[in-house]
Design an enzyme around this catalytic site. Structure first.
Site, PDB file in Angstrom:
ATOM      1  N   LYS A 225     -48.910 -20.704  40.117  1.00 18.39           N
ATOM      2  CA  LYS A 225     -50.213 -20.261  39.610  1.00 18.39           C
ATOM      3  C   LYS A 225     -50.921 -21.388  38.864  1.00 18.39           C
ATOM      4  CE  LYS A 225     -48.121 -18.428  35.387  1.00 18.39           C
ATOM      5  NZ  LYS A 225     -47.495 -17.229  34.783  1.00 18.39           N
TER       6      LYS A 225
ATOM      7  N   ARG B 237     -48.531  -5.985  28.303  1.00 16.94           N
ATOM      8  CA  ARG B 237     -49.593  -6.686  29.007  1.00 16.94           C
ATOM      9  C   ARG B 237     -49.932  -5.947  30.299  1.00 16.94           C
ATOM     10  NH1 ARG B 237     -48.852 -12.967  30.831  1.00 16.94           N
ATOM     11  NH2 ARG B 237     -47.220 -12.054  32.123  1.00 16.94           N
TER      12      ARG B 237
ATOM     13  N   HIS C  39     -40.974  -8.574  32.608  1.00 20.17           N
ATOM     14  CA  HIS C  39     -41.238  -9.940  32.146  1.00 20.17           C
ATOM     15  C   HIS C  39     -40.828 -10.063  30.682  1.00 20.17           C
ATOM     16  CE1 HIS C  39     -43.108 -13.848  32.134  1.00 20.17           C
ATOM     17  NE2 HIS C  39     -44.068 -13.517  31.298  1.00 20.17           N
TER      18      HIS C  39
ATOM     19  N   ARG D  48     -38.273 -15.747  38.577  1.00 24.83           N
ATOM     20  CA  ARG D  48     -39.592 -16.360  38.807  1.00 24.83           C
ATOM     21  C   ARG D  48     -39.692 -17.598  37.931  1.00 24.83           C
ATOM     22  NH1 ARG D  48     -40.414 -11.121  37.095  1.00 24.83           N
ATOM     23  NH2 ARG D  48     -41.238 -12.001  35.159  1.00 24.83           N
TER      24      ARG D  48
ATOM     25  N   TYR E  91     -68.681 -41.545  18.844  1.00 25.03           N
ATOM     26  CA  TYR E  91     -69.658 -40.569  18.347  1.00 25.03           C
ATOM     27  C   TYR E  91     -69.407 -40.241  16.883  1.00 25.03           C
ATOM     28  CZ  TYR E  91     -71.275 -39.463  23.079  1.00 25.03           C
ATOM     29  OH  TYR E  91     -71.812 -39.523  24.334  1.00 25.03           O
TER      30      TYR E  91
ATOM     31  N   CYS F  15     -64.435 -38.952  23.963  1.00 24.90           N
ATOM     32  CA  CYS F  15     -65.683 -38.550  24.630  1.00 24.90           C
ATOM     33  C   CYS F  15     -65.353 -37.719  25.870  1.00 24.90           C
ATOM     34  CB  CYS F  15     -66.494 -39.763  25.072  1.00 24.90           C
ATOM     35  SG  CYS F  15     -66.683 -41.051  23.829  1.00 24.90           S
ATOM     36  N   MET F  16     -66.356 -37.268  26.569  1.00 28.66           N
ATOM     37  CA  MET F  16     -66.101 -36.486  27.787  1.00 28.66           C
ATOM     38  C   MET F  16     -65.469 -37.351  28.879  1.00 28.66           C
ATOM     39  SD  MET F  16     -68.691 -34.168  30.100  1.00 28.66           S
ATOM     40  CE  MET F  16     -69.335 -33.219  28.740  1.00 28.66           C
ATOM     41  N   ASP F  17     -65.968 -38.582  29.038  1.00 29.81           N
ATOM     42  CA  ASP F  17     -65.533 -39.442  30.138  1.00 29.81           C
ATOM     43  C   ASP F  17     -64.751 -40.669  29.697  1.00 29.81           C
ATOM     44  OD1 ASP F  17     -67.133 -37.754  31.663  1.00 29.81           O
ATOM     45  OD2 ASP F  17     -68.858 -39.097  31.504  1.00 29.81           O
TER      46      ASP F  17
HETATM   47  C1  LIG Z   1     -46.171 -17.458  34.609  1.00 23.37           C
HETATM   48  C2  LIG Z   1     -45.160 -16.411  34.834  1.00 23.37           C
HETATM   49  C3  LIG Z   1     -43.836 -16.755  35.115  1.00 23.37           C
HETATM   50  C4  LIG Z   1     -43.314 -18.170  35.023  1.00 23.37           C
HETATM   51  O1  LIG Z   1     -42.990 -18.460  33.683  1.00 23.37           O
HETATM   52  P1  LIG Z   1     -42.337 -19.863  33.293  1.00 23.37           P
HETATM   53  O2  LIG Z   1     -42.050 -19.726  31.829  1.00 23.37           O
HETATM   54  O3  LIG Z   1     -43.355 -20.898  33.575  1.00 23.37           O
HETATM   55  O4  LIG Z   1     -41.127 -20.022  34.117  1.00 23.37           O
HETATM   56  C5  LIG Z   1     -42.966 -15.737  35.448  1.00 23.37           C
HETATM   57  N1  LIG Z   1     -43.378 -14.448  35.492  1.00 23.37           N
HETATM   58  C6  LIG Z   1     -44.637 -14.083  35.201  1.00 23.37           C
HETATM   59  C7  LIG Z   1     -45.019 -12.656  35.263  1.00 23.37           C
HETATM   60  C8  LIG Z   1     -45.566 -15.051  34.841  1.00 23.37           C
HETATM   61  O5  LIG Z   1     -46.816 -14.669  34.562  1.00 23.37           O
END
Ligand SMILES: *Cc1c(COP(=O)(O)O)cnc(C)c1O
Length: 379
Positions: A38, A137, A167, A218, A264, A310-312
């Site tokens: 992601k 969540r 999670h 995950r 700046y 700065c930005m750049d």
């Molecule tokens: C982002 C995410 C993960 C991965 O978490 P890490 O700490 O980067 O391994 C796993 N499960 C869910 C639901 C997440 O949103």
């Protein structure tokens, strides 16, 4: 994918390191490892990372949004993809069209989604039910709601009951607390029909919280070579190797007299005659204004960012020459330019720092077999 870029700054990514991190975590957990890509693979570039991992037989990815999943599909990723966020029920047909697995947070959401199925693709969609834990969540922890959701999925010809997951809120800071979260999820899993995938662990959970009742993890940050926290690093023997460097070159130099200012708002005033060099990256690239005072490595010397970023562009106290290489982030946990130090300087975590490396920084990918340049803004 443009093979060109025309600026003196780049993010280098060693894909083999990502592959090795995947293997190290896989060997540790001995379960299915879902590669979390992601937010553009935490800034590393989701297309290149997913494409590379597929060549190493990774066949299950997770993303945050349906758009991210479709992006991977449009770039040839054939593996299973799970959207971890909650898609809008009206977009259910897009998930069906692109053969993407989705997260169901509630019975209400499922009913809504089912009503929106248009039948135009005449295919089913894989559903992972989200069990809420200490995050509050997404998802539900009401066991009768979970059972009703499974029944609803079972009774629809468009839905496949593929996963049940939760999670951790605490795995990277307190293993005992995470075990409690794990036990609460296990109690729900015990009472319902078992799907193909049961998962709760993120990287911290995969490294620190073992179990026998789940069959997948995950993993995001660990893939990219970072420990989720110091706490995690101290408690695991799994070796993770960062894959990313941020480097650029000095583009201009100035001799500044005592009492003159830099940048700046004239926030920096030279307390002696000194040399200042300018690098061509700034907060538009993800180097934050708060990074003022951070040290970069030029020719092995520690040189301080002075004045406002700065930005750049950013100015540095150094007597380096135009063209000299400047190492801003170094792919080594022990470097003073480690992503950990870079993040600590601005009171954040590694996750946020790499996500902020913006699209105009070209990514240069290397692996044993080849080198590929990806410049998103000239593609
Ligand atoms: C982002 C995410 C993960 C991965 O978490 P890490 O700490 O980067 O391994 C796993 N499960 C869910 C639901 C997440 O949103």
């Amino acid at each position: 994918m443009s093979e060109r870029f025309y600026r003196d700054a780049q993010v280098n990514i060693d894909l083999d390191k990502i592959g090795q991190n995947y293997d190290a975590i896989k060997a540790k957990v001995n379960k299915k490892v879902i590669a979390v890509v992601k937010s553009n693979a935490y800034g590393h570039g989701s297309r290149a990372v997913a494409r590379y991992l597929e060549t190493r037989d990774v066949d299950f990815f997770a993303v945050g949004t349906l758009d991210e999943a479709i992006e991977l599909r449009m770039h040839g990723i054939k593996s299973k993809i799970l959207v971890l966020g909650i898609i809008s029920p009206k977009d259910i047909n897009k998930a069906i069209q692109h053969r993407v697995a989705i997260t169901a947070p509630s019975k209400e959401w499922l009913v809504d989604s089912l009503q929106n199925v248009s039948n135009e693709y005449d295919k089913e969609v894989w559903i992972h039910i989200k069990v809420n834990g200490h995050m509050n969540r997404y998802g539900t922890k009401d066991i009768s709601e979970v059972k009703e959701m499974i029944e609803l999925i079972r009774s629809s010809k468009y839905f496949v009951y593929e996963g049940l997951f939760s999670h951790f809120a605490m795995a990277s800071v307190d293993v005992d607390r995470a075990r409690q979260e794990q036990a609460e999820f296990k109690e729900i899993v015990r009472q319902v029909e078992t799907p193909s995938y049961i998962h709760i662990s993120n990287t911290a959970g995969a490294l620190l919280v073992e179990d026998e009742f789940t069959n997948a993890v995950r993993v995001g940050i660990g893939l990219y070579g970072y420990y989720p926290s110091e706490y995690t690093k101290e408690r695991t023997d799994v070796v993770l190797q960062p894959a990313l460097d941020l480097v650029c070159h000095v583009v201009d130099t100035h001799e500044v007299k005592k009492g003159e200012t830099v940048g700046y708002d004239e926030t920096f005033i030279a307390d002696e005659d000194m040399s200042i060099v300018t690098i061509p990256i700034g907060y538009g690239d993800g180097l934050l204004r708060k990074h003022s005072g951070y040290h970069v490595d030029i020719n092995g010397e520690q040189c301080e960012i002075v004045g406002r970023v700065c930005m750049d562009a950013t100015m540095i106290h150094s007597n380096a020459k135009r063209g000299d290489e400047v190492r801003v982030i170094v792919s080594n946990h022990d470097s003073l330019q480690s992503l950990e130090n870079y993040s600590k300087h601005v009171d954040t975590i590694t996750y946020e720092s790499t996500c902020l490396l913006s699209r105009r920084l070209p990514r240069v990918y290397s692996s044993e077999s080849n080198e590929v340049i990806f410049n998103e803004i000239l593609k």
